[in-house]
Scaffold this motif. Structure first.
Motif, short mmCIF file in Angstrom:
data_model
loop_
_atom_site.label_atom_id
_atom_site.label_comp_id
_atom_site.label_asym_id
_atom_site.label_seq_id
_atom_site.Cartn_x
_atom_site.Cartn_y
_atom_site.Cartn_z
N LYS A 348 43.57 42.45 41.65
CA LYS A 348 44.55 42.39 40.56
C LYS A 348 44.56 43.70 39.77
CE LYS A 348 44.13 37.36 40.09
NZ LYS A 348 43.58 36.26 39.26
N SER A 349 43.41 44.28 39.56
CA SER A 349 43.33 45.53 38.81
C SER A 349 43.99 46.67 39.56
CB SER A 349 41.86 45.87 38.51
OG SER A 349 41.27 44.89 37.69
N ALA A 350 43.90 46.65 40.90
CA ALA A 350 44.56 47.69 41.69
C ALA A 350 46.07 47.62 41.49
CB ALA A 350 44.20 47.54 43.16
N ARG A 351 46.60 46.41 41.48
CA ARG A 351 48.05 46.25 41.22
C ARG A 351 48.42 46.79 39.83
NH1 ARG A 351 50.10 40.28 43.17
NH2 ARG A 351 49.97 40.60 45.43
N THR A 352 47.62 46.43 38.84
CA THR A 352 47.91 46.86 37.47
C THR A 352 47.83 48.37 37.35
OG1 THR A 352 47.01 44.79 36.60
CG2 THR A 352 47.17 46.63 35.07
N TRP A 353 46.81 48.97 37.95
CA TRP A 353 46.67 50.42 37.90
C TRP A 353 47.86 51.09 38.58
CZ3 TRP A 353 44.85 53.90 35.02
CH2 TRP A 353 44.60 55.19 35.46
N GLY A 354 48.35 50.50 39.65
CA GLY A 354 49.55 51.04 40.31
C GLY A 354 50.74 51.05 39.37
N GLU A 355 50.91 49.98 38.59
CA GLU A 355 52.02 49.93 37.62
C GLU A 355 51.84 50.98 36.53
OE1 GLU A 355 52.18 45.94 36.21
OE2 GLU A 355 52.63 45.09 38.19
#
Length: 396
Positions: A348-355
């Motif tokens: 989930k953090s990887a997705r957020t960091w991508g955003e």
């Protein structure tokens, strides 16, 4: 039927699968790795290994061998893709190493894979078998039986599915499918001699902009320069490959800084890598059968943790196999109880960091940049949860 009742089977011979084999062998288990490719190997370019992964490689006795091929960067740097302004940096020097116990390294994926493979080859408890596309897994009174693409069957004590993003073993736990992020990557390495003298060989650099980024760092003892170009395609169509093309890449990066334009001129354009992940799942164990690595928790690459999380899986699995011996059901259940919350948080953090890094809205960009610019290079609070994972024991 070929009978290997006294062996643990690992499906998949990538980084996670070889790590799983070393883990099972460390716990005293005879282990067989089934790899679908005609030969063991790893495609791609560079890979980043945080201290949480280095702890596992050290545990398996491989840190010194890895160091022969690795580069030890001094900083992780974020730069604006248009202006080249440095937005933020993370110091990876002595304080970082002292805090987390291990360095941050970068290397070629094939070098990491080769070191793991050679360690498995040398281990008398591990057998490596190629050309094995495992189609089905079935628990039977005799053990766990796997069937390959030729209908050949093998029966062992337990199975670890480590067959990656497009896993065939995951279907036994979830009907989900990989989720396309609409982003693509183009990767490649070039000789250091081709790189501008403006490049800083001591840094891992991420150039960021709206819906795009470029990552650069040296690998293979500093002989090669790894580059990854990533962008969101406006032409995405499900079921089509006619999106995220090199031509679209050129259009998307128009107007970027000359150093980034130079990077694009060297990038390999033959292989396009659509970027996928999946949603976390609540269970990946059934009886004497479990998942590991990308088969269990495929994630976007923005935290550089895919391989790291697979190695964390392997380390904790080794501990549980030592605790529970041949009671694989208990070992696998205890393993996933620890690993599911941890890996789901990273996913989930990887997705957020991508955003965050790909932000388009001017207000979001201003807020992000202001926060990044006010962060000290030796402030580690934001990354403690990631690199300070304490469930990896010292080398045994």
């Amino acid at each position: 039927m070929t009978n290997l009742e006294k062996a643990v089977f690992v499906i998949g011979g990538g980084i996670g699968g070889l790590g799983a084999a070393l883990a099972a062998a460390e716990a005293g288990q005879k282990t067989v790795v089934f790899e679908q490719a005609p030969q063991f190997g790893e495609i791609g370019a560079g890979i980043q290994m945080g201290p949480n992964a280095m702890a596992v490689l050290d545990r398996f006795g491989l840190a010194d061998e890895i160091a022969k091929y690795a580069v030890f960067p001094q900083r992780l740097v974020l730069k604006d893709v248009f202006t080249a302004k440095e937005l933020s940096a993370l110091d990876l020097g002595e304080e970082f190493r002292a805090k987390y116990g291990f360095p941050y390294i970068v290397l070629h994926r094939s070098d990491l894979h080769r070191v793991l493979f050679e360690a498995c080859e040398k281990n008398p408890l591990i057998s490596l078998i190629n050309d094995q596309v495992i189609e089905t897994v079935e628990e039977t009174p005799a053990g766990v039986t796997v069937t390959n693409q030729r209908g050949e069957q093998f029966t062992g004590k337990a199975v670890i599915g480590a067959d990656g993003l497009w896993s065939k073993t995951r279907k036994y736990f979830s009907e989900d499918q990989p989720i396309c992020s609409h982003y693509v990557a183009y990767r490649g390495t070039i000789p250091i001699s081709e790189i501008s003298s403006n490049a800083n060989m001591d840094d891992v650099i991420m150039w960021i902009g709206p819906n795009l980024h470029v990552v650069q760092y040296p690998v293979r003892r500093g002989e090669l320069y790894n580059q990854v170009v990533v962008f969101k395609s406006s032409n995405y169509q499900e079921g089509s490959d006619d999106w995220g093309t090199p031509e679209e890449m050129d259009r998307v990066f128009e107007g970027c800084h000359p150093l980034v334009e130079n990077a694009l001129s060297f990038i390999q354009r033959q292989i396009r890598w659509p970027m996928y992940d999946r949603e976390p799942i609540e269970n990946w164990t059934k009886g004497n059968f479990t998942l590991l690595g990308d088969a269990a928790h495929p994630m976007l690459q923005y935290l550089a943790q895919g391989g790291c999380q697979a190695l964390e899986d392997a380390s904790y699995l080794a501990d549980m196999l030592k605790v529970y011996g041949d009671n694989f059901e208990k070992a696998f259940t205890a393993y996933q109880e620890e690993r599911i919350p941890r890996s789901a948080k990273v996913q989930k953090s990887a997705r957020t960091w991508g955003e965050i890094i790909h932000a388009e809205n001017p207000v979001s960009i201003l807020l992000r940049n202001t926060l990044l610019e006010n962060k000290e290079a030796k402030e580690f609070e934001m990354i403690d949860w990631l690199y300070g994972y304490k469930k990896i024991p010292a080398k045994i």
